[in-house]
Motif scaffolding. Structure first.
Motif, short mmCIF file in Angstrom:
data_model
loop_
_atom_site.label_atom_id
_atom_site.label_comp_id
_atom_site.label_asym_id
_atom_site.label_seq_id
_atom_site.Cartn_x
_atom_site.Cartn_y
_atom_site.Cartn_z
N SER A 265 13.68 -68.42 -9.49
CA SER A 265 13.72 -67.14 -10.16
C SER A 265 15.19 -66.76 -10.26
CB SER A 265 12.95 -66.07 -9.38
OG SER A 265 13.17 -64.80 -9.98
N TYR B 45 8.55 -63.73 -10.83
CA TYR B 45 9.24 -64.17 -12.05
C TYR B 45 10.06 -65.45 -11.88
CZ TYR B 45 11.52 -64.12 -16.55
OH TYR B 45 11.97 -64.46 -17.80
N PHE B 46 9.35 -66.54 -11.66
CA PHE B 46 9.98 -67.86 -11.63
C PHE B 46 10.20 -68.30 -13.07
CE2 PHE B 46 8.48 -67.71 -7.28
CZ PHE B 46 9.55 -68.28 -6.60
N ASP B 47 11.37 -67.98 -13.58
CA ASP B 47 11.68 -68.22 -14.98
C ASP B 47 12.29 -69.58 -15.25
OD1 ASP B 47 13.89 -67.29 -13.50
OD2 ASP B 47 14.94 -66.63 -15.31
N HIS C 246 5.18 -67.48 -13.07
CA HIS C 246 6.09 -67.18 -14.17
C HIS C 246 5.96 -65.74 -14.65
CE1 HIS C 246 7.44 -67.29 -18.44
NE2 HIS C 246 8.45 -67.94 -17.87
#
Length: 176
Positions: free
Chosen positions: A79, A52-54, A46
């Motif tokens: 992401s 950035y695996f949001d 995250h």
């Protein structure tokens, strides 16, 4: 970014805690994560600027049955800005009736959507998410017995005076 790139970044950060899942699953490759490292790996996925695996799209659980003696929790991550996806899997030993439920650390403090997904997996499959802020049933009544998506689940005969299970397969339906 490709799956192998993500795998290399995670292997460099977490070493043996990350393993590719079964190679026969070529349509959707996945990484197996050691249970005790799950929250650390997810937090890294995250917050790392390269990944950035949001978005946590789904958490699901399955019971591989008494024969294999395992259960799995599966996480589908996305992401959104980078347009890449990742599947993570955690394998657990299946508990026997009367034993405590298998445990996985919660990731609800990383992605808020995990709150509902983890509650559903708890409710239907019987996985305990350690540290979850409100782990209680979400689909079934609070006093329901058992977890209906487990392979050894036995349907209650009656629930609060309502017949739940019918032995006779010739029960009339609305169609006739």
């Amino acid at each position: 970014m490709h799956f192998t790139d993500i795998q290399a970044i995670l292997a460099g950060q977490f070493g043996e805690a990350i393993q590719p899942d079964a190679p026969e699953n070529l349509l959707q490759p996945a990484l197996s994560i050691q249970t005790e490292r799950l929250a650390d790996v997810c937090a890294f996925l995250h917050r790392d600027e390269r990944l950035y695996f949001d978005h946590l799209a789904c958490v699901t659980a399955l019971d591989n049955g008494p024969g294999l003696g395992t259960m799995e929790v599966i996480y589908n991550l996305t992401s959104i800005p980078y347009g890449h996806n990742l599947m993570l899997k955690v394998k657990l030993l299946r508990n026997q009736p009367g034993e405590p439920l298998p445990q996985v650390p919660t990731v609800s403090h990383i992605w808020r959507t995990a709150d509902w997904h983890e509650r559903e997996a708890y409710d239907l499959v019987g996985i305990h998410f350690e540290g979850h802020p409100d782990l209680r049933r979400i689909l079934l009544p609070l006093d329901w017995e058992g977890h209906p998506l487990r392979r050894d689940y036995e349907v209650q005969e009656v629930y609060h005076g309502i017949r739940v299970r019918y032995e006779d397969r010739n029960v009339p339906t609305a169609e006739g």
